[in-house]
Enzyme design. Structure first.
Site, PDB file in Angstrom:
ATOM      1  CG  ASP A  76      -5.462  25.892 -31.033  1.00 39.24           C
ATOM      2  OD1 ASP A  76      -5.425  24.929 -32.169  1.00 39.24           O
ATOM      3  OD2 ASP A  76      -5.275  26.873 -31.116  1.00 39.24           O
ATOM      4  CD  GLU A 134      -4.480  28.100 -36.727  1.00 37.61           C
ATOM      5  OE1 GLU A 134      -4.435  28.741 -37.593  1.00 37.61           O
ATOM      6  OE2 GLU A 134      -5.472  28.246 -35.890  1.00 37.61           O
TER       7      GLU A 134
END
Length: 364
Positions: A76, A134
């Site tokens: 991400d 994350e």
């Protein structure tokens, strides 16, 4: 008809692979298209056992080696800021990739993918981990989910997190604690302000304590970590003609790995004694662990002088489960999350070469 995942050529030039995966948007919570592409590409390699957990993809070798290493990276990014598709400036070794994810951390993910495909017989068994969420609150973190629900997938003798580190070893990481400091007041009409108590004005004491705060520099295992305590948000007030009866100052504490979460919370509460305080997010620090044999061997293999990691990374999750870990990936971490995020092609290729030499036993 629903289109399938984007086809990734994992054996292509690692810089071009970086560009390709950066151009698949994957803001936290929307990683599925990239995870689909990663999973589909990895399943094409017979030397890898591949499994999917939500939007995390894990690929493992099972060669019976004497040791197992885990090499991980998150899929991400923070939100896009009109900085996709990737823009390439220059060419060849002098090229620079500009765009969201080039630093944090799809350059590292591209290195992982390329090596997973092109090093079928590493000297260690390898677990390649590509995970989601994350860049958001810790409870959503995909690596944390795997640690809780599938801890056997993260077992190993050593771990490398391909977070940006300028292709140099960064040991450990700072912990992070986010708190909300509440300031009470009494509501009143702003035309009769003396009838109330302005909570926003009362927040001046909280801010003054922050202005006066002297951040520590803390040596841990031979590396020096600089701490920080900062206001990162203020909210209060309900209307332009109402004296606010509450104000909340959000404060972030970045602390050295000599402290536990309990130590960090106690310190922040002491700074803001007299105010109500609520912890809203917390992640532990990780000691460098460079004295551990596996970590020391990695440092010797890739070279360079280790540095402290300023910022929190998931090396802390590995530390919690007893796996020594370091940060090692392409790109300047100071450019992470910036609108002008950019990474030199040379940093990506340097990282790929160093990890390949280590995995094939050709380092040194």
């Amino acid at each position: 008809m629903t289109a399938g995942p984007v086809a990734l050529d994992l054996e292509s030039d690692v810089v071009e692979l970086t560009r390709t995966i950066c151009d698949i948007p994957s803001v936290s919570g929307s990683e599925a298209p990239l995870a689909d592409a990663v999973e589909s590409a990895l399943r094409g390699y017979g030397h890898l056992d591949v499994l999917r957990d939500g939007d995390a993809v894990v690929a493992r070798t099972s060669l019976g080696r004497a040791s197992r290493v885990v090499i991980a990276g998150h899929l991400d990014t923070v939100p896009i800021a009109s900085n996709l598709p990737v823009r390439v400036v220059g060419s060849g070794a002098d090229a620079v990739l500009h765009g969201r994810g080039t630093v944090d951390m799809k350059g590292g993910v591209a290195v992982q993918l390329h090596l997973a495909a092109t090093v079928p017989a590493p000297v260690h068994d390898v677990t390649w981990v590509f995970y989601d969420n994350e860049e958001v609150e810790a409870v959503r973190n995909g690596l944390g989910r795997l640690a809780r629900e599938r801890p056997e997938l993260l077992a190993g003798d050593f771990a490398v997190l391909c977070e940006p580190s300028n292709a140099a070893v960064e040991g450990g990481c700072q912990g992070t604690l986010r708190v909300e400091v509440s300031v009470p007041g009494v509501a009143a009409h702003s035309a009769r302000s003396w009838k109330g108590v302005n909570a926003i004005h009362g927040a001046a004491e909280v801010l003054q304590r922050l202005v006066a705060y002297e951040a520590a520099e803390v040596p841990v295992d031979g590396l020096v970590y600089r701490e920080g305590l900062n206001a990162v948000g203020v909210r209060g007030g309900i209307a332009g003609n109402v004296i606010p009866d509450s104000c909340v100052v959000t404060v972030n504490y970045r602390f050295a790995p000599d402290k536990s979460l309990a130590d960090a919370e106690a310190h922040v509460r002491s700074v803001f004694s007299g105010f109500a305080l609520e912890v809203v997010d917390a992640s532990p620090a990780a000691r460098p662990g460079l004295d551990r044999p596996a970590a020391a061997a990695f440092v010797r293999a890739v070279g360079g002088e280790p540095k402290p990691k300023f910022g929190w990374t998931d090396v802390a999750r590995f530390a919690e489960i007893g796996v020594p870990a370091v940060n090692f990936g392409p790109g300047d971490p100071e450019l992470a999350h910036t609108d002008d995020e950019h990474c030199p092609a040379s940093s990506i290729t340097a990282c790929e070469r160093a990890l390949r030499a280590w995995l094939t036993g050709r380092a040194g």
